[in-house]
Scaffold this motif. Structure first.
Motif, PDB file in Angstrom:
ATOM      1  N   THR A  60       0.833  -1.201   0.000  1.00  0.00           N
ATOM      2  CA  THR A  60       0.000   0.000   0.000  1.00  0.00           C
ATOM      3  C   THR A  60       0.871   1.255   0.000  1.00  0.00           C
ATOM      4  OG1 THR A  60      -0.120   0.217   2.416  1.00  0.00           O
ATOM      5  CG2 THR A  60      -1.782  -1.215   1.340  1.00  0.00           C
ATOM      6  N   LEU A  61       0.230   2.359  -0.333  1.00  0.00           N
ATOM      7  CA  LEU A  61       0.931   3.632  -0.254  1.00  0.00           C
ATOM      8  C   LEU A  61       1.376   3.892   1.179  1.00  0.00           C
ATOM      9  CD1 LEU A  61      -1.206   5.957  -2.574  1.00  0.00           C
ATOM     10  CD2 LEU A  61       0.648   4.403  -3.158  1.00  0.00           C
ATOM     11  N   ALA A  62       0.563   3.480   2.140  1.00  0.00           N
ATOM     12  CA  ALA A  62       0.921   3.646   3.558  1.00  0.00           C
ATOM     13  C   ALA A  62       2.192   2.878   3.895  1.00  0.00           C
ATOM     14  CB  ALA A  62      -0.229   3.201   4.453  1.00  0.00           C
ATOM     15  N   ASP A  63       2.380   1.699   3.295  1.00  0.00           N
ATOM     16  CA  ASP A  63       3.599   0.924   3.539  1.00  0.00           C
ATOM     17  C   ASP A  63       4.835   1.723   3.131  1.00  0.00           C
ATOM     18  OD1 ASP A  63       2.138  -1.338   4.399  1.00  0.00           O
ATOM     19  OD2 ASP A  63       2.089  -2.177   2.362  1.00  0.00           O
ATOM     20  N   VAL A  64       4.780   2.321   1.958  1.00  0.00           N
ATOM     21  CA  VAL A  64       5.918   3.088   1.445  1.00  0.00           C
ATOM     22  C   VAL A  64       6.134   4.343   2.293  1.00  0.00           C
ATOM     23  CG1 VAL A  64       6.845   4.341  -0.556  1.00  0.00           C
ATOM     24  CG2 VAL A  64       5.582   2.190  -0.890  1.00  0.00           C
ATOM     25  N   ILE A  65       5.072   5.045   2.588  1.00  0.00           N
ATOM     26  CA  ILE A  65       5.171   6.276   3.368  1.00  0.00           C
ATOM     27  C   ILE A  65       5.736   6.000   4.752  1.00  0.00           C
ATOM     28  CG2 ILE A  65       3.832   8.122   4.463  1.00  0.00           C
ATOM     29  CD1 ILE A  65       1.984   7.979   1.947  1.00  0.00           C
ATOM     30  N   THR A  66       5.310   4.910   5.370  1.00  0.00           N
ATOM     31  CA  THR A  66       5.801   4.571   6.703  1.00  0.00           C
ATOM     32  C   THR A  66       7.305   4.309   6.692  1.00  0.00           C
ATOM     33  OG1 THR A  66       3.648   3.701   7.375  1.00  0.00           O
ATOM     34  CG2 THR A  66       5.554   2.960   8.635  1.00  0.00           C
ATOM     35  N   VAL A  67       7.798   3.667   5.644  1.00  0.00           N
ATOM     36  CA  VAL A  67       9.241   3.424   5.542  1.00  0.00           C
ATOM     37  C   VAL A  67       9.999   4.742   5.455  1.00  0.00           C
ATOM     38  CG1 VAL A  67      11.063   2.519   4.037  1.00  0.00           C
ATOM     39  CG2 VAL A  67       9.056   1.116   4.550  1.00  0.00           C
ATOM     40  N   VAL A  68       9.513   5.654   4.654  1.00  0.00           N
ATOM     41  CA  VAL A  68      10.228   6.905   4.413  1.00  0.00           C
ATOM     42  C   VAL A  68      10.031   7.910   5.543  1.00  0.00           C
ATOM     43  CG1 VAL A  68      10.467   8.859   2.828  1.00  0.00           C
ATOM     44  CG2 VAL A  68      10.101   6.569   1.925  1.00  0.00           C
ATOM     45  N   GLU A  69       8.813   8.044   6.023  1.00  0.00           N
ATOM     46  CA  GLU A  69       8.493   9.070   7.016  1.00  0.00           C
ATOM     47  C   GLU A  69       8.491   8.543   8.455  1.00  0.00           C
ATOM     48  OE1 GLU A  69       7.842  12.339   6.436  1.00  0.00           O
ATOM     49  OE2 GLU A  69       8.038  12.143   4.274  1.00  0.00           O
ATOM     50  N   GLY A  70       8.393   7.232   8.618  1.00  0.00           N
ATOM     51  CA  GLY A  70       8.239   6.680   9.960  1.00  0.00           C
ATOM     52  C   GLY A  70       6.765   6.567  10.306  1.00  0.00           C
ATOM     53  N   VAL A  71       6.496   6.075  11.487  1.00  0.00           N
ATOM     54  CA  VAL A  71       5.111   5.899  11.936  1.00  0.00           C
ATOM     55  C   VAL A  71       4.514   7.275  12.209  1.00  0.00           C
ATOM     56  CG1 VAL A  71       3.635   4.892  13.724  1.00  0.00           C
ATOM     57  CG2 VAL A  71       5.667   3.670  12.936  1.00  0.00           C
ATOM     58  N   PRO A  72       3.320   7.533  11.642  1.00  0.00           N
ATOM     59  CA  PRO A  72       2.726   8.854  11.834  1.00  0.00           C
ATOM     60  C   PRO A  72       2.459   9.138  13.314  1.00  0.00           C
ATOM     61  CG  PRO A  72       1.306   7.467  10.439  1.00  0.00           C
ATOM     62  CD  PRO A  72       2.474   6.652  10.862  1.00  0.00           C
ATOM     63  N   GLN A  73       2.784  10.337  13.718  1.00  0.00           N
ATOM     64  CA  GLN A  73       2.526  10.780  15.079  1.00  0.00           C
ATOM     65  C   GLN A  73       1.374  11.774  15.038  1.00  0.00           C
ATOM     66  OE1 GLN A  73       4.222   9.615  17.842  1.00  0.00           O
ATOM     67  NE2 GLN A  73       5.144   8.215  16.361  1.00  0.00           N
ATOM     68  N   GLY A  74       0.384  11.547  15.877  1.00  0.00           N
ATOM     69  CA  GLY A  74      -0.751  12.464  15.927  1.00  0.00           C
ATOM     70  C   GLY A  74      -0.366  13.762  16.606  1.00  0.00           C
ATOM     71  N   ASP A  75      -0.840  14.862  16.062  1.00  0.00           N
ATOM     72  CA  ASP A  75      -0.628  16.148  16.710  1.00  0.00           C
ATOM     73  C   ASP A  75      -1.578  16.252  17.877  1.00  0.00           C
ATOM     74  OD1 ASP A  75      -0.339  17.705  13.480  1.00  0.00           O
ATOM     75  OD2 ASP A  75       1.237  16.914  14.774  1.00  0.00           O
ATOM     76  N   ASP A  76      -1.140  16.872  18.930  1.00  0.00           N
ATOM     77  CA  ASP A  76      -2.004  17.057  20.086  1.00  0.00           C
ATOM     78  C   ASP A  76      -2.801  18.333  19.890  1.00  0.00           C
ATOM     79  OD1 ASP A  76      -3.259  17.019  22.519  1.00  0.00           O
ATOM     80  OD2 ASP A  76      -1.503  17.683  23.646  1.00  0.00           O
ATOM     81  N   HIS A  77      -4.063  18.155  19.491  1.00  0.00           N
ATOM     82  CA  HIS A  77      -4.935  19.306  19.277  1.00  0.00           C
ATOM     83  C   HIS A  77      -5.940  19.432  20.413  1.00  0.00           C
ATOM     84  CE1 HIS A  77      -3.447  20.039  15.263  1.00  0.00           C
ATOM     85  NE2 HIS A  77      -3.610  18.786  14.961  1.00  0.00           N
ATOM     86  N   GLY A  78      -5.660  18.822  21.566  1.00  0.00           N
ATOM     87  CA  GLY A  78      -6.634  18.818  22.652  1.00  0.00           C
ATOM     88  C   GLY A  78      -6.662  20.082  23.475  1.00  0.00           C
ATOM     89  N   GLY A  79      -5.810  21.032  23.178  1.00  0.00           N
ATOM     90  CA  GLY A  79      -5.724  22.203  24.024  1.00  0.00           C
ATOM     91  C   GLY A  79      -6.549  23.390  23.585  1.00  0.00           C
ATOM     92  N   TYR A  80      -7.476  23.205  22.654  1.00  0.00           N
ATOM     93  CA  TYR A  80      -8.267  24.348  22.199  1.00  0.00           C
ATOM     94  C   TYR A  80      -9.275  24.737  23.271  1.00  0.00           C
ATOM     95  CZ  TYR A  80      -6.496  23.201  17.526  1.00  0.00           C
ATOM     96  OH  TYR A  80      -5.707  22.947  16.437  1.00  0.00           O
ATOM     97  N   PRO A  81      -9.385  26.026  23.534  1.00  0.00           N
ATOM     98  CA  PRO A  81     -10.328  26.461  24.570  1.00  0.00           C
ATOM     99  C   PRO A  81     -11.741  26.708  24.037  1.00  0.00           C
ATOM    100  CG  PRO A  81      -8.995  28.310  23.850  1.00  0.00           C
ATOM    101  CD  PRO A  81      -8.515  27.094  23.090  1.00  0.00           C
ATOM    102  N   GLY A  82     -12.677  26.638  24.935  1.00  0.00           N
ATOM    103  CA  GLY A  82     -14.056  27.039  24.674  1.00  0.00           C
ATOM    104  C   GLY A  82     -14.692  26.367  23.470  1.00  0.00           C
ATOM    105  N   VAL A  83     -15.356  27.195  22.644  1.00  0.00           N
ATOM    106  CA  VAL A  83     -16.117  26.671  21.517  1.00  0.00           C
ATOM    107  C   VAL A  83     -15.234  26.011  20.460  1.00  0.00           C
ATOM    108  CG1 VAL A  83     -18.029  28.290  21.819  1.00  0.00           C
ATOM    109  CG2 VAL A  83     -16.149  28.882  20.281  1.00  0.00           C
ATOM    110  N   ALA A  84     -13.946  26.274  20.462  1.00  0.00           N
ATOM    111  CA  ALA A  84     -13.036  25.675  19.479  1.00  0.00           C
ATOM    112  C   ALA A  84     -12.599  24.269  19.873  1.00  0.00           C
ATOM    113  CB  ALA A  84     -11.805  26.560  19.286  1.00  0.00           C
ATOM    114  N   ARG A  85     -12.933  23.823  21.072  1.00  0.00           N
ATOM    115  CA  ARG A  85     -12.504  22.511  21.553  1.00  0.00           C
ATOM    116  C   ARG A  85     -12.843  21.369  20.583  1.00  0.00           C
ATOM    117  NH1 ARG A  85     -14.109  22.705  26.754  1.00  0.00           N
ATOM    118  NH2 ARG A  85     -12.067  23.486  27.310  1.00  0.00           N
ATOM    119  N   PRO A  86     -14.017  21.332  19.941  1.00  0.00           N
ATOM    120  CA  PRO A  86     -14.337  20.235  19.010  1.00  0.00           C
ATOM    121  C   PRO A  86     -13.435  20.152  17.779  1.00  0.00           C
ATOM    122  CG  PRO A  86     -16.351  21.317  19.730  1.00  0.00           C
ATOM    123  CD  PRO A  86     -15.198  22.163  20.213  1.00  0.00           C
ATOM    124  N   LEU A  87     -12.676  21.199  17.495  1.00  0.00           N
ATOM    125  CA  LEU A  87     -11.781  21.158  16.345  1.00  0.00           C
ATOM    126  C   LEU A  87     -10.745  20.036  16.481  1.00  0.00           C
ATOM    127  CD1 LEU A  87     -11.172  24.928  15.602  1.00  0.00           C
ATOM    128  CD2 LEU A  87     -12.451  23.278  14.220  1.00  0.00           C
TER     129      LEU A  87
END
Length: 135
Positions: free
Chosen positions: A74-101
């Motif tokens: 898969t394309l994911a197989d190739v990308i993982t070799v080149v880029e490494g395992v994807p790391q999720g960005d921590d987007h949990g710090g949004y305040p107030g009404v933006a929290r669902p983003l």
């Protein structure tokens, strides 16, 4: 998703190998067909070979070929070799009404990973990409 030139080159080289007839394909031929700088390509091919996605043979009739059928890489197989395992960005710090983003970014990353895991090198080589699944 931003993809590096290295990742784009790796995907193009892998697609070139997927579309090639059986047997070794020279790095020179891949570089010429895809417009990839040769020294850059040599490093990418080595990385893909070390990861077990490619096989290689030295000599005048040498070159590279896929280590598994194109419909099993898969394309994911190739990308993982080149880029490494994807790391999720921590987007949990949004305040107030933006929290669902944070959930939006997480869902987008999940869809991206799912799509790249569904598309194989065979799909690319045939020019017949699968329709996105509804999830």
């Amino acid at each position: 998703m931003r993809t590096s030139a290295r990742t784009q080159y790796a995907l193009r080289a892998a697609a070139e190998l997927a579309a090639a007839p059986p047997g070794p394909v020279s790095a020179e031929r891949i570089a010429a067909a895809q417009g990839i700088p040769r020294k850059f390509l040599d490093n990418i091919l080595l990385q893909l070979r070390r990861a077990g996605l490619l096989n290689s043979q030295r000599g005048p009739d040498g070159g590279y070929w896929l280590a598994r059928p194109a419909d099993q890489i898969t394309l994911a197989d190739v990308i993982t070799v080149v880029e490494g395992v994807p790391q999720g960005d921590d987007h949990g710090g949004y305040p107030g009404v933006a929290r669902p983003l944070a959930e939006v970014w997480s869902a987008l990353r999940d869809h991206e990973e799912t799509l790249l895991s569904e598309i194989t090198l065979a799909h690319v080589a045939r020019g017949s990409l699968p329709m996105p699944s509804d999830g």
